[in-house]
Design a protein around this motif. Structure first.
Motif, PDB file in Angstrom:
ATOM      1  N   UNK A 248      39.795  33.007  31.766  1.00 39.75           N
ATOM      2  CA  UNK A 248      38.766  33.752  31.160  1.00 39.75           C
ATOM      3  C   UNK A 248      37.694  33.769  31.431  1.00 39.75           C
ATOM      4  N   UNK A 249      36.910  35.205  31.526  1.00 40.71           N
ATOM      5  CA  UNK A 249      35.554  35.090  31.580  1.00 40.71           C
ATOM      6  C   UNK A 249      34.647  36.050  30.568  1.00 40.71           C
ATOM      7  N   UNK A 250      33.506  35.770  30.210  1.00 37.78           N
ATOM      8  CA  UNK A 250      33.121  36.405  29.000  1.00 37.78           C
ATOM      9  C   UNK A 250      31.424  36.728  29.407  1.00 37.78           C
ATOM     10  N   UNK A 251      30.970  37.976  28.750  1.00 39.28           N
ATOM     11  CA  UNK A 251      29.565  38.390  28.980  1.00 39.28           C
ATOM     12  C   UNK A 251      29.178  38.937  27.537  1.00 39.28           C
ATOM     13  N   UNK A 252      27.864  38.926  27.463  1.00 39.46           N
ATOM     14  CA  UNK A 252      27.435  39.698  26.224  1.00 39.46           C
ATOM     15  C   UNK A 252      26.750  40.744  26.773  1.00 39.46           C
ATOM     16  N   UNK A 253      26.726  41.113  28.007  1.00 41.10           N
ATOM     17  CA  UNK A 253      26.253  42.598  28.423  1.00 41.10           C
ATOM     18  C   UNK A 253      26.731  43.731  27.737  1.00 41.10           C
ATOM     19  N   UNK A 254      25.843  44.685  27.521  1.00 41.83           N
ATOM     20  CA  UNK A 254      26.319  45.799  26.645  1.00 41.83           C
ATOM     21  C   UNK A 254      27.110  46.914  27.453  1.00 41.83           C
ATOM     22  N   UNK A 255      26.920  46.810  28.970  1.00 43.79           N
ATOM     23  CA  UNK A 255      27.443  47.649  29.814  1.00 43.79           C
ATOM     24  C   UNK A 255      28.025  46.915  30.968  1.00 43.79           C
ATOM     25  N   UNK A 256      29.041  46.241  30.831  1.00 43.67           N
ATOM     26  CA  UNK A 256      29.597  45.140  31.994  1.00 43.67           C
ATOM     27  C   UNK A 256      30.259  46.091  32.914  1.00 43.67           C
ATOM     28  N   UNK A 257      30.136  45.847  34.155  1.00 49.39           N
ATOM     29  CA  UNK A 257      30.729  46.529  35.253  1.00 49.39           C
ATOM     30  C   UNK A 257      32.275  46.055  35.351  1.00 49.39           C
ATOM     31  N   UNK A 258      33.134  46.353  34.414  1.00 49.80           N
ATOM     32  CA  UNK A 258      34.502  45.944  34.109  1.00 49.80           C
ATOM     33  C   UNK A 258      35.395  46.314  35.497  1.00 49.80           C
ATOM     34  N   UNK A 259      35.423  47.679  36.154  1.00 46.28           N
ATOM     35  CA  UNK A 259      36.365  47.960  37.164  1.00 46.28           C
ATOM     36  C   UNK A 259      35.977  46.872  38.523  1.00 46.28           C
ATOM     37  N   UNK A 260      34.817  46.822  38.447  1.00 42.94           N
ATOM     38  CA  UNK A 260      34.380  45.831  39.747  1.00 42.94           C
ATOM     39  C   UNK A 260      34.853  44.200  39.629  1.00 42.94           C
ATOM     40  N   UNK A 261      34.316  43.805  38.200  1.00 46.37           N
ATOM     41  CA  UNK A 261      34.721  42.532  38.071  1.00 46.37           C
ATOM     42  C   UNK A 261      36.367  42.424  38.211  1.00 46.37           C
ATOM     43  N   UNK A 262      36.759  43.497  37.377  1.00 43.83           N
ATOM     44  CA  UNK A 262      38.383  43.300  37.584  1.00 43.83           C
ATOM     45  C   UNK A 262      38.935  43.286  39.169  1.00 43.83           C
ATOM     46  N   UNK A 263      38.528  43.775  39.759  1.00 48.10           N
ATOM     47  CA  UNK A 263      38.682  43.733  41.300  1.00 48.10           C
ATOM     48  C   UNK A 263      38.594  42.388  41.909  1.00 48.10           C
ATOM     49  N   UNK A 264      37.455  41.927  41.748  1.00 49.87           N
ATOM     50  CA  UNK A 264      37.154  40.583  42.041  1.00 49.87           C
ATOM     51  C   UNK A 264      37.875  39.292  41.594  1.00 49.87           C
ATOM     52  N   UNK A 265      38.330  39.642  40.231  1.00 50.39           N
ATOM     53  CA  UNK A 265      38.879  38.527  39.619  1.00 50.39           C
ATOM     54  C   UNK A 265      40.190  38.535  39.980  1.00 50.39           C
ATOM     55  N   UNK A 266      40.974  39.665  40.350  1.00 44.70           N
ATOM     56  CA  UNK A 266      42.321  39.797  40.664  1.00 44.70           C
ATOM     57  C   UNK A 266      42.344  38.995  42.222  1.00 44.70           C
ATOM     58  N   UNK A 267      41.379  39.224  42.910  1.00 44.43           N
ATOM     59  CA  UNK A 267      41.553  38.554  44.160  1.00 44.43           C
ATOM     60  C   UNK A 267      41.277  37.021  43.998  1.00 44.43           C
ATOM     61  N   UNK A 268      40.504  36.711  43.204  1.00 37.55           N
ATOM     62  CA  UNK A 268      40.079  35.177  42.955  1.00 37.55           C
ATOM     63  C   UNK A 268      41.390  34.550  42.469  1.00 37.55           C
TER      64      UNK A 268
END
Length: 536
Positions: A248-268
């Motif tokens: 699990x990862x989390x942020x309080x950024x109001x506009x998080x870059x969901x698609x890019x983070x999804x791509x990176x976390x899938x690889x990780x």
């Protein structure tokens, strides 16, 4: 060129003119795109935040909010998002401002549908190129980080490193790895920073992702901190070996870059699963090795105690049997001979056990120059007395061009055990032994230097043979191929184990070939040392 991205892309159309909005939506749907259309521009911001759109097609000037503001929102949420702007008030200023803010293309009203399709296709292709570029950069970063990831075998350090990578790659401040055994809830939680805590809602979210077996994002109070609460979280289920978990990862950024983070976390997560599996296997192997060492220590202690306790009464049995042999005549002497024969056999077993223990403890070799031919003949004489019905054929091209230096006592024991094993299992009355002293061209190069000579001893019998499925285990201690209580051959299965251990400690190696019903051949190769042991 065929557009391969049509069915994969979700497009949001925003235009305050209903007819224009409907025409664009229908035209795009006819090409296979998934389309959401809205004429009330004030609804679009929430749709952008909550949805997952590949392309935004929007009018420039609308009541309440402009198309440029919507474009900025979409690009803040996902910098790779494709945006196509429509306007009836095209100007150089509008075009320049749009391109500066990352707008993919600009359509001047009125336009025909072919222009619309071309602009959308180009914008989506550009988005996919950016995605591929992000993925390649992520793969390169992962290649570097994975070297550390895959080389870390300590389970605790590995979990912490996975969390460190998750925070570093996503730029989200909170991360946790929840772990549990299969078919059980997640019970173990490790945080990137122990100041964070997982809320009840966050725990429920992790179990939902685990149950769904898919990456999920959610909004709400997930992680808590002494100073603030984080409201946006992503959960990636993973499993390895007998365990499963959720990263699990989390942020309080109001506009998080969901698609890019999804791509990176899938690889990780993919790399982490492989590394965690390796660490788990390494831990299991380490535990097995420790247990094996404990068993070996217990075995050595048992051998030492048993050998000591058995020798005293056995010595008395042999002593009294010698006295009886000299004082009793007639048929009773046959019984005494049988007692003595079995006592001698028991003493041999005890000697083998003692030798096996000694080789496991004794690392000091007594090196001396050995006359191999003389030692072989001495051992054969000993074997002839013990196995009078077995004929031993000797084949040797041994030439002492260079002295053979090794431990005489160990070489003698190896010869005795090789011939004893062959004689014990021989079904015919012939055993062959051959000796060669040379540099063996077929030996592994790393085992010998160019100047090193090797003694090769080959012993063949025409015995019962060993099944191929059993051959790998014959050099283990206390193992016999026939392990039944009614087996015809005696012994405790320590002879080949003793050979293997002694040869290995002398720097050599053992090979065998065998076929059931035909017989077995054992080859021992022992290197010659450079000089004898010095004596003070």
């Amino acid at each position: 060129m065929t557009d391969t991205t049509t069915k994969k892309s979700h497009i949001l159309v925003v235009d305050d003119e209903p007819d224009m909005c409907q025409i664009c939506a229908r035209a795009l749907q006819s090409r296979g795109y998934e389309v959401t259309a809205v004429t009330n521009a004030s609804l679009a911001p929430d749709m952008i935040v909550q949805g997952n759109y590949d392309l935004l097609l929007t009018d420039l000037k609308m009541p309440g909010i402009s198309g440029l503001e919507l474009a900025l929102m979409a690009l803040q949420r996902d910098p790779t998002a494709a945006v196509v702007m429509m306007t009836a008030f095209a100007s150089y200023e509008h075009l320049h401002q749009a391109m500066q803010n990352g707008i993919s293309d600009f359509l001047s009203k009125p336009f025909d549908l072919s222009q619309l399709m071309l602009a959308v296709s180009h914008a989506l292709n550009r988005r996919h190129l950016i995605h591929d570029n992000v993925r390649l950069r992520a793969l390169e970063a992962l290649r570097i980080d994975s070297e550390i990831l895959n080389s870390t075998l300590d389970y605790t350090l590995l979990v912490q490193y996975v969390l460190d990578l998750a925070v570093r790659w996503s730029a989200w401040p909170a991360a946790a790895l929840l772990i549990g055994e299969e078919q059980t809830p997640l019970t173990s939680v490790t945080f990137f920073d122990n100041q964070w805590q997982l809320s009840v809602r966050g725990m429920e979210f992790a179990h939902r992702a685990l149950s769904a077996r898919s990456l999920m994002t959610s909004h709400g109070e997930m992680f808590t901190h002494a100073q603030y609460v984080i409201h946006t979280a992503m959960a990636i289920p993973i499993s390895w070996g007998s365990l499963h978990g959720v990263l699990m990862i989390a942020t309080n950024d109001t506009e998080p870059n969901i698609p890019t983070v999804t791509e990176l976390m899938t690889l990780l997560s993919g790399q982490s699963v492989a590394a965690l599996r390796n660490a788990e296997m390494y831990g299991e192997m380490s535990n097995l090795y420790r247990r094996q060492r404990q068993i070996e220590v217990m075995k050595d202690e048992f051998i030492a105690i048993a050998s000591h306790e058995l020798r005293t009464p056995l010595t008395m049995v042999l002593g009294y049997s010698d006295i009886l042999m000299r004082t009793i005549n007639g048929d009773n002497q046959t019984y005494i001979e049988e007692i003595r024969s079995n006592a001698l056999r028991m003493r041999e077993v005890i000697d083998h056990m003692g030798q096996l223990q000694k080789t496991s403890l004794d690392n000091d070799l007594q090196l001396t120059t050995i006359d191999v031919t003389d030692v072989v003949l001495q051992v054969i004489t000993q074997m002839n007395e013990r196995f009078p019905t077995i004929k031993i054929n000797v084949f040797s091209d041994y030439t002492a061009t260079y002295p053979f230096i090794s431990d005489l006592q160990w070489v003698r024991v190896i010869l005795v055990q090789l011939l004893t094993n062959a004689a014990t299992y021989a079904q015919r009355d012939t055993i062959d032994i051959s000796t060669h002293y040379q540099y063996p061209a077929f030996a592994p190069v790393q085992l010998a230097s160019d100047s090193q000579q090797w003694l090769t001893i080959t012993v063949s019998d025409q015995g019962v043979g060993i099944d191929m499925r059993e051959q790998w285990n014959v050099f283990a201690s206390f193992v016999q191929v026939d392990d039944s209580l009614t087996r015809s051959n005696g012994g405790m299965g320590v002879g080949l184990a003793l050979i293997y251990d002694m040869v290995r400690r002398l720097g050599g190696f053992v090979m065998m070939s065998s076929k059931v019903g035909v017989g077995s051949t054992f080859v021992v190769m022992i290197p010659s040392y450079q000089q004898e042991s010095s004596t003070d």
